[in-house]
Write an enzyme that holds these catalytic residues in place. Structure first.
Site, PDB file in Angstrom:
ATOM      1  CD1 TRP A 243      37.465  47.576  69.284  1.00 59.53           C
ATOM      2  CD2 TRP A 243      38.260  45.655  70.118  1.00 59.53           C
ATOM      3  NE1 TRP A 243      36.666  46.562  68.823  1.00 59.53           N
ATOM      4  CE2 TRP A 243      37.135  45.369  69.316  1.00 59.53           C
ATOM      5  CE3 TRP A 243      38.932  44.602  70.725  1.00 59.53           C
ATOM      6  CZ2 TRP A 243      36.662  44.074  69.134  1.00 59.53           C
ATOM      7  CZ3 TRP A 243      38.464  43.314  70.544  1.00 59.53           C
ATOM      8  CH2 TRP A 243      37.334  43.058  69.762  1.00 59.53           C
TER       9      TRP A 243
ATOM     10  CE1 TYR B 273      33.081  51.499  68.196  1.00 61.40           C
ATOM     11  CE2 TYR B 273      35.150  51.444  67.005  1.00 61.40           C
ATOM     12  CZ  TYR B 273      33.993  50.822  67.420  1.00 61.40           C
ATOM     13  OH  TYR B 273      33.759  49.525  67.065  1.00 61.40           O
TER      14      TYR B 273
HETATM   15  N1  LIG Z   1      38.641  50.145  56.222  1.00 61.76           N
HETATM   16  C1  LIG Z   1      38.195  49.605  57.336  1.00 61.76           C
HETATM   17  N2  LIG Z   1      38.234  50.326  58.482  1.00 61.76           N
HETATM   18  C2  LIG Z   1      37.778  49.783  59.622  1.00 61.76           C
HETATM   19  C3  LIG Z   1      37.273  48.464  59.653  1.00 61.76           C
HETATM   20  C4  LIG Z   1      37.236  47.732  58.429  1.00 61.76           C
HETATM   21  O1  LIG Z   1      36.772  46.576  58.376  1.00 61.76           O
HETATM   22  N3  LIG Z   1      37.719  48.331  57.298  1.00 61.76           N
HETATM   23  N4  LIG Z   1      36.832  47.921  60.828  1.00 61.76           N
HETATM   24  C5  LIG Z   1      36.357  48.851  61.852  1.00 61.76           C
HETATM   25  C6  LIG Z   1      36.165  48.184  63.129  1.00 61.76           C
HETATM   26  S1  LIG Z   1      35.136  46.829  63.110  1.00 61.76           S
HETATM   27  C7  LIG Z   1      36.706  48.622  64.294  1.00 61.76           C
HETATM   28  S2  LIG Z   1      36.214  47.884  65.751  1.00 61.76           S
HETATM   29  C8  LIG Z   1      37.629  49.764  64.323  1.00 61.76           C
HETATM   30  C9  LIG Z   1      38.757  49.609  65.360  1.00 61.76           C
HETATM   31  O2  LIG Z   1      39.312  50.846  65.620  1.00 61.76           O
HETATM   32  P1  LIG Z   1      40.051  51.170  67.005  1.00 61.76           P
HETATM   33  O3  LIG Z   1      39.414  50.408  68.114  1.00 61.76           O
HETATM   34  O4  LIG Z   1      40.120  52.637  67.134  1.00 61.76           O
HETATM   35  O5  LIG Z   1      41.489  50.558  66.718  1.00 61.76           O
HETATM   36  P2  LIG Z   1      42.658  50.118  67.700  1.00 61.76           P
HETATM   37  O6  LIG Z   1      43.870  49.996  66.855  1.00 61.76           O
HETATM   38  O7  LIG Z   1      42.249  48.933  68.481  1.00 61.76           O
HETATM   39  O8  LIG Z   1      42.833  51.398  68.621  1.00 61.76           O
HETATM   40  C10 LIG Z   1      42.957  51.324  70.006  1.00 61.76           C
HETATM   41  C11 LIG Z   1      43.967  52.378  70.449  1.00 61.76           C
HETATM   42  O9  LIG Z   1      43.922  52.427  71.872  1.00 61.76           O
HETATM   43  C12 LIG Z   1      45.248  52.437  72.390  1.00 61.76           C
HETATM   44  N5  LIG Z   1      45.185  51.848  73.737  1.00 61.76           N
HETATM   45  C13 LIG Z   1      45.300  50.558  74.099  1.00 61.76           C
HETATM   46  N6  LIG Z   1      45.149  50.433  75.433  1.00 61.76           N
HETATM   47  C14 LIG Z   1      44.936  51.671  75.918  1.00 61.76           C
HETATM   48  C15 LIG Z   1      44.701  52.193  77.223  1.00 61.76           C
HETATM   49  O10 LIG Z   1      44.652  51.474  78.218  1.00 61.76           O
HETATM   50  N7  LIG Z   1      44.520  53.542  77.330  1.00 61.76           N
HETATM   51  C16 LIG Z   1      44.570  54.384  76.257  1.00 61.76           C
HETATM   52  N8  LIG Z   1      44.388  55.679  76.472  1.00 61.76           N
HETATM   53  N9  LIG Z   1      44.789  53.911  75.013  1.00 61.76           N
HETATM   54  C17 LIG Z   1      44.953  52.579  74.855  1.00 61.76           C
HETATM   55  C18 LIG Z   1      46.064  51.651  71.407  1.00 61.76           C
HETATM   56  O11 LIG Z   1      47.430  52.000  71.516  1.00 61.76           O
HETATM   57  C19 LIG Z   1      45.410  52.015  70.074  1.00 61.76           C
HETATM   58  O12 LIG Z   1      46.026  53.125  69.490  1.00 61.76           O
HETATM   59  O13 LIG Z   1      38.197  49.957  63.020  1.00 61.76           O
HETATM   60  C20 LIG Z   1      37.192  50.114  62.022  1.00 61.76           C
HETATM   61  N10 LIG Z   1      37.825  50.514  60.770  1.00 61.76           N
HETATM   62  N1  LIG Z   2      43.010  39.036  64.014  1.00 62.51           N
HETATM   63  C1  LIG Z   2      42.040  39.928  64.199  1.00 62.51           C
HETATM   64  N2  LIG Z   2      40.805  39.517  64.526  1.00 62.51           N
HETATM   65  C2  LIG Z   2      39.793  40.431  64.684  1.00 62.51           C
HETATM   66  C3  LIG Z   2      40.039  41.817  64.563  1.00 62.51           C
HETATM   67  C4  LIG Z   2      41.365  42.225  64.205  1.00 62.51           C
HETATM   68  O1  LIG Z   2      41.654  43.426  64.070  1.00 62.51           O
HETATM   69  N3  LIG Z   2      42.313  41.258  64.033  1.00 62.51           N
HETATM   70  N4  LIG Z   2      39.017  42.722  64.760  1.00 62.51           N
HETATM   71  C5  LIG Z   2      37.836  42.279  65.475  1.00 62.51           C
HETATM   72  C6  LIG Z   2      36.716  43.174  65.242  1.00 62.51           C
HETATM   73  S1  LIG Z   2      36.686  44.689  66.041  1.00 62.51           S
HETATM   74  C7  LIG Z   2      35.663  42.848  64.468  1.00 62.51           C
HETATM   75  S2  LIG Z   2      34.342  43.924  64.312  1.00 62.51           S
HETATM   76  C8  LIG Z   2      35.587  41.566  63.777  1.00 62.51           C
HETATM   77  C9  LIG Z   2      35.122  41.752  62.339  1.00 62.51           C
HETATM   78  O2  LIG Z   2      34.762  40.568  61.774  1.00 62.51           O
HETATM   79  P1  LIG Z   2      34.379  40.518  60.219  1.00 62.51           P
HETATM   80  O3  LIG Z   2      33.662  41.735  59.833  1.00 62.51           O
HETATM   81  O4  LIG Z   2      33.705  39.220  59.980  1.00 62.51           O
HETATM   82  O5  LIG Z   2      35.846  40.510  59.620  1.00 62.51           O
HETATM   83  P2  LIG Z   2      36.574  40.999  58.282  1.00 62.51           P
HETATM   84  O6  LIG Z   2      37.921  40.397  58.383  1.00 62.51           O
HETATM   85  O7  LIG Z   2      36.467  42.464  58.103  1.00 62.51           O
HETATM   86  O8  LIG Z   2      35.752  40.356  57.104  1.00 62.51           O
HETATM   87  C10 LIG Z   2      35.668  38.958  56.951  1.00 62.51           C
HETATM   88  C11 LIG Z   2      35.662  38.605  55.493  1.00 62.51           C
HETATM   89  O9  LIG Z   2      34.510  39.095  54.844  1.00 62.51           O
HETATM   90  C12 LIG Z   2      34.780  39.102  53.459  1.00 62.51           C
HETATM   91  N5  LIG Z   2      33.998  40.129  52.787  1.00 62.51           N
HETATM   92  C13 LIG Z   2      34.251  41.459  52.732  1.00 62.51           C
HETATM   93  N6  LIG Z   2      33.304  42.073  51.990  1.00 62.51           N
HETATM   94  C14 LIG Z   2      32.444  41.115  51.578  1.00 62.51           C
HETATM   95  C15 LIG Z   2      31.244  41.114  50.798  1.00 62.51           C
HETATM   96  O10 LIG Z   2      30.754  42.144  50.328  1.00 62.51           O
HETATM   97  N7  LIG Z   2      30.623  39.918  50.623  1.00 62.51           N
HETATM   98  C16 LIG Z   2      31.105  38.768  51.140  1.00 62.51           C
HETATM   99  N8  LIG Z   2      30.396  37.647  50.948  1.00 62.51           N
HETATM  100  N9  LIG Z   2      32.241  38.727  51.856  1.00 62.51           N
HETATM  101  C17 LIG Z   2      32.891  39.888  52.083  1.00 62.51           C
HETATM  102  C18 LIG Z   2      36.253  39.401  53.312  1.00 62.51           C
HETATM  103  O11 LIG Z   2      36.822  38.511  52.374  1.00 62.51           O
HETATM  104  C19 LIG Z   2      36.790  39.254  54.724  1.00 62.51           C
HETATM  105  O12 LIG Z   2      37.986  38.497  54.809  1.00 62.51           O
HETATM  106  O13 LIG Z   2      36.856  40.935  63.769  1.00 62.51           O
HETATM  107  C20 LIG Z   2      37.445  40.870  65.068  1.00 62.51           C
HETATM  108  N10 LIG Z   2      38.559  39.974  65.001  1.00 62.51           N
HETATM  109 MO   LIG Z   3      34.976  45.955  65.265  1.00 61.13          MO
END
Ligand SMILES: Nc1nc2c(c(=O)[nH]1)N[C@H]1C(S)=C(S)[C@@H](COP(=O)(O)OP(=O)(O)OC[C@H]3O[C@@H](n4cnc5c(=O)[nH]c(N)nc54)[C@H](O)[C@@H]3O)O[C@H]1N2
Ligand SMILES: Nc1nc2c(c(=O)[nH]1)N[C@H]1C(S)=C(S)[C@@H](COP(=O)(O)OP(=O)(O)OC[C@H]3O[C@@H](n4cnc5c(=O)[nH]c(N)nc54)[C@H](O)[C@@H]3O)O[C@H]1N2
Ligand SMILES: [Mo]
Length: 796
Positions: free
Chosen positions: A120, A118
């Site tokens: 991005w 998994y």
């Molecule tokens: N506590 C907490 N944890 C969360 C979340 C949260 O809200 N709270 N959010 C979750 C969510 S929504 C998501 S989507 C995940 C994201 O989790 P990930 O998608 O695993 O996070 P990234 O840091 O985007 O990791 C991408 C990695 O790919 C590498 N990379 C970039 N380009 C390339 C490439 O071309 N080739 C290769 N081989 N590698 C590459 C980058 O260097 C980086 O290390 O985290 C989740 N974890």
């Molecule tokens: N800059 C930036 N943008 C991103 C990403 C990133 O890494 N960086 N990641 C991308 C990815 S993979 C994803 S999946 C999306 C995620 O998008 P979201 O899931 O919408 O993003 P978050 O920032 O985790 O959460 C948004 C807000 O929800 C509120 N929140 C948390 N828990 C609760 C709750 O129980 N109740 C309520 N009412 N509010 C709560 C928090 O205050 C938080 O700031 O964002 C994307 N956009």
């Molecule tokens: Mo995500």
């Protein structure tokens, strides 16, 4: 597209998940990354990359973990994550990887190879890391995959039962921002609408276009309600009221709003009778006929800490004014994360406003740039994927459970999934030591497999936890083109410079591995990477041409750097407005064709943690639970402002946001004062699962009882060979709960976490997250542990 070396100054153009940039190169080195001129809301993440490019964290040569190489894979300092690495030649490292992978596959079966991988990665249709590894592993005999996403797992599984469609289809059906500005009067945003997240769009952002819509809403007088523990989850461009509820109590608030509508006879009975099934069951539950507890505003007030009269007044406004209920994705990354989505649909249905464009139910406006801009984009060719011969996949966030319990069986959406015996892991384009919860548990579970291969550009924690690491080119060092979901742009990604030292593209790595395993030409189809890029573009051009959409030829596109595609005509399948206006003509793809407020299907699963209609269940940890006496702060580990997840944490934008070298933790002045903490201090954040150090920012934008520590600081355990050691950099996932949302979706529950915070008074340990591992030399035979010599030479 030219791949020749040129040391003179040049400008190329590229595209990332967070926007398009022009790249300036001098003497073969990148000196500037500037947002394209027409992006009026550029993200600072791009320019900040320049600072990371010369970092020591770059992986320059293939390397193999010493303990693995010497057949002592799991002892003390030879544990994964703590060990030294031995740099090898490409041929040596590839032989070891191919041989070991083939050996494990032959001995334990193809399902013993975990290829869920998994993550991005970077944008780019051809070099998409996950597509590359999946294609490779499928051709190598197959792999155990993963189901759903960390982003939205609970939503993906529950919504198809409630409004039909596929997991993510709601994002193409959610009302558009221009419709909201034109027709909606009241937006009730659970999880707010944090503009920080709209910097990003998966697959690419052609242009950022959020502010014009917000201004239009403001000018039209649309009222916003920010239901979130954090005030700045709503833009100051619009006028908004803040309901700072306790985290994870949205369902209780929604139920009290619904109760008020029913009690005051403001609910749309005609809509509920003709467009929904099961309202009576839900009504009985809300009114207290089921368990003797009326879910009214007085009931919800102490749970949510939102006053009863505020709830009642909001319910009245929602009935009287054209309203939209929208739910952020964060809310379902929590224990019982299915419930707020189900209940939000129910609440919107009760208001009856679904018949109106821009009103009713929506999701994700504060999650990604593409949401609410367009409903769809044209079909763009991708790297072809052969069928995976292995028919096993685990819910993506159950990786630790799977590693710990081979053979165990879990529930998932009405079926049973048996965890395979995972012996080999191949990760490419993701960072599990960023994204997974309860990292101290993962550190242990990760020791179990026999082989971990990782392709990375940087010495992230995941790279340091590998046995074999292949150094790969970044998106700046290869040619490709990008297209984001719901984004109308096709963007060139032109190679700005050569990859350093011995780095290869992921594609080249898999070609060489496939050669060794006997399917090299099947994998490459005899195309070079640049020929593939051109091929995928031409395929796209042909498909769109057949639909009457003209794209320029490749040379033209490459010169222009991007083209805009028209939005595909027609309304999306399962359009909620079309359904609400004429449910017979446009039924939903649910068993009843209607909105299922009671689902016989879900009810039939007999899950105690996800019954047949929305219910309020206390989350495993929240401010109302007994555990709050020991850990009295709810941790919000939301997405970071200044980076995408863990990517470019060593870049300028992310580094500028750090406090005392660490990830900032925001805490309310009252909570800070009670603990004697001030801004700029280092705090120890802890619970029973772990502890980390973070830099304090005292800020009344977070409500009392809540702390916010965004994700993405590179995991930096002080003693990587000791379980549960102090994390020095502020990675919240050493604290978060690793539990499935329910037996239905088994999604991640990161937002269900209690912690406490104290001032760190000792000497502050230096952050070593960006240091490479230690390197050692190796004499003697290269032979992976437990694999015969024939395999070690790569004979399959
Ligand atoms: N506590 C907490 N944890 C969360 C979340 C949260 O809200 N709270 N959010 C979750 C969510 S929504 C998501 S989507 C995940 C994201 O989790 P990930 O998608 O695993 O996070 P990234 O840091 O985007 O990791 C991408 C990695 O790919 C590498 N990379 C970039 N380009 C390339 C490439 O071309 N080739 C290769 N081989 N590698 C590459 C980058 O260097 C980086 O290390 O985290 C989740 N974890
Ligand atoms: N800059 C930036 N943008 C991103 C990403 C990133 O890494 N960086 N990641 C991308 C990815 S993979 C994803 S999946 C999306 C995620 O998008 P979201 O899931 O919408 O993003 P978050 O920032 O985790 O959460 C948004 C807000 O929800 C509120 N929140 C948390 N828990 C609760 C709750 O129980 N109740 C309520 N009412 N509010 C709560 C928090 O205050 C938080 O700031 O964002 C994307 N956009
Ligand atoms: Mo995500």
């Amino acid at each position: 597209m030219s791949a020749e070396r040129s040391d003179g100054p040049k400008r190329t153009t590229t595209a990332t998940h967070w926007g398009r940039y022009d790249v300036e190169t001098k003497g073969g080195r990148i000196v500037a990354i500037d947002p394209v001129a027409d992006d009026l809301e550029p993200s600072p993440i791009g320019p900040g990359i320049v600072a990371a490019l010369g970092s020591r964290a770059r992986i320059l040569r293939p390397a193999v973990r010493r303990g693995w190489l010497e057949g002592r894979p799991r002892e003390g300092t030879h544990r994964r994550g703590a060990d030294e690495f031995v740099e090898l030649s490409w041929d040596e490292a590839l032989d070891l990887a191919a041989g070991s992978l083939a050996g494990l596959r032959d001995r334990y079966g193809n399902d013993s190879v975990f290829g869920g991988s998994y993550g991005w990665g970077s944008s780019g249709r051809f070099h998409h890391a996950q597509s590359q590894v999946h294609r490779f592993l499928a051709m190598a005999g197959g792999y155990t995959g993963s189901l759903n996403s960390y982003s939205c797992a609970a939503m993906e599984v529950i919504l198809p039962h409630v409004i039909g469609g596929t997991g993510f289809s709601i994002l193409g059906r959610t009302p558009r921002l221009d419709e909201i500005a034109a027709n909606c009067e009241l937006v009730v945003a659970f999880g707010g609408l944090p503009v920080k997240n709209r910097q990003v769009n998966d697959g690419g952002t052609g242009l950022h276009r959020t502010q014009p819509f917000l201004r239009r809403c403001r000018d039209a007088g649309v009222r916003f309600v920010n239901v979130s523990p954090i005030r700045d989850d709503m833009s100051t461009l619009v006028s908004a009221e803040w309901l700072p509820l306790r985290p994870n109590t949205d369902v209780a608030l929604m139920m009290a709003l619904a109760h008020t509508l029913i009690a005051e006879d403001r609910h749309d009975k005609e809509f509920l009778a003709t467009r929904c099934v099961g309202f009576g069951r839900l009504e009985d539950y809300l009114m207290g006929a089921v368990d003797g507890v009326a879910k009214d505003a007085e009931w919800a007030a102490p749970i949510t800490e939102i006053p009863a009269d505020v709830i009642q007044n909001l319910a009245r406004s929602m009935a009287e004014r054209r309203s939209l209920v929208t739910v952020g994705w964060s809310i379902q990354r929590a224990d019982h994360g299915e419930q707020p989505y189900w209940m939000a649909v129910a609440l919107a249905a009760m208001t009856g406003w679904m018949r109106e464009p821009g009103c009713g139910f929506g999701s994700g406006y504060g999650s990604m740039q593409g949401i609410g801009i367009e409903r769809a984009r044209q079909r763009i060719a991708a790297l072809p994927q052969p069928d995976n011969p292995v028919d096993v996949a685990i819910p993506v966030a159950r990786i630790c459970d799977a590693l710990e319990n081979p053979g165990a069986t879990i529930d998932y959406d009405g079926r049973r999934i048996t965890f395979p015996d995972l012996r080999a892991i191949y990760w490419c384009g993701g960072n599990p030591f960023h994204h997974h919860q309860d990292l101290n548990r993962l550190v242990e579970a990760w020791q179990r497999p026999d082989l971990v291969i990782v392709n990375e550009s940087w010495w992230t924690a995941t790279a340091k936890f590998a046995d074999i690491i292949f150094p790969v080119a970044t998106f700046l060092e290869r040619n490709d083109f990008a297209a984001g979901s719901n984004d109308p742009w096709l963007c060139a990604q032109q190679k700005a410079c050569e990859p350093p030292r011995e780095c290869l593209t992921d594609y080249e790595v898999f070609c060489r591995l496939a050669d060794r395993l006997g399917f090299g030409s099947r994998y490459s189809e005899e195309r070079s990477a640049d020929e593939w890029v051109r091929h995928l573009y031409e395929k796209t051009r042909q498909t769109l041409g057949a639909d009457g959409v003209e794209l320029p030829n490749f040379e033209d596109f490459w010169r222009r750097g991007r083209v805009k595609m028209p939005t595909p005509p027609g309304s999306p399948a399962g359009d909620l407005v079309a359904f609400a206006r004429d449910p017979m003509a446009a039924p939903l793809a649910t068993p009843s064709g209607r909105i299922e407020l009671f689902s016989a299907t879900v009810d039939g699963f007999r899950y105690d943690d996800c019954p047949g209609h929305p219910v309020w269940m206390e989350p495993a940890e929240w401010l109302g639970s007994p555990l709050a006496r020991r850990f009295s702060l709810h941790l919000i580990s939301n997405q970071p402002h200044m980076r995408l997840h863990s990517q470019y944490d060593h870049g300028g934008a992310s580094q500028a946001s750090k406090v005392a070298d660490r990830e900032p933790i925001r805490i309310h002045p009252l909570d800070a004062a009670a603990r004697g903490i001030t801004s700029g201090d280092i705090a120890r954040v802890f619970n029973d699962r772990g502890a980390c150090l973070a830099g304090v920012l005292v800020d009344d934008a977070v409500r009392p009882g809540v702390v916010q520590l965004s994700t993405g600081a590179w995991f930096d355990p002080a003693e990587p060979s000791t379980a549960g050691s102090l994390e020095r950099h502020g990675n919240p996932n050493v604290l978060t709960l690793d539990k499935g949302t329910s037996r239905l979706a088994q999604g991640p529950s990161a937002h269900t976490t209690l912690v406490d915070v104290e001032r760190w008074t000792g000497e502050a340990p230096c952050v070593a997250a960006f240091d490479p591992p230690h390197f050692a030399s190796h004499q003697g035979e290269l032979r992976p542990p437990g694999v015969g010599r024939a395999h070690a030479r790569g004979v399959s």
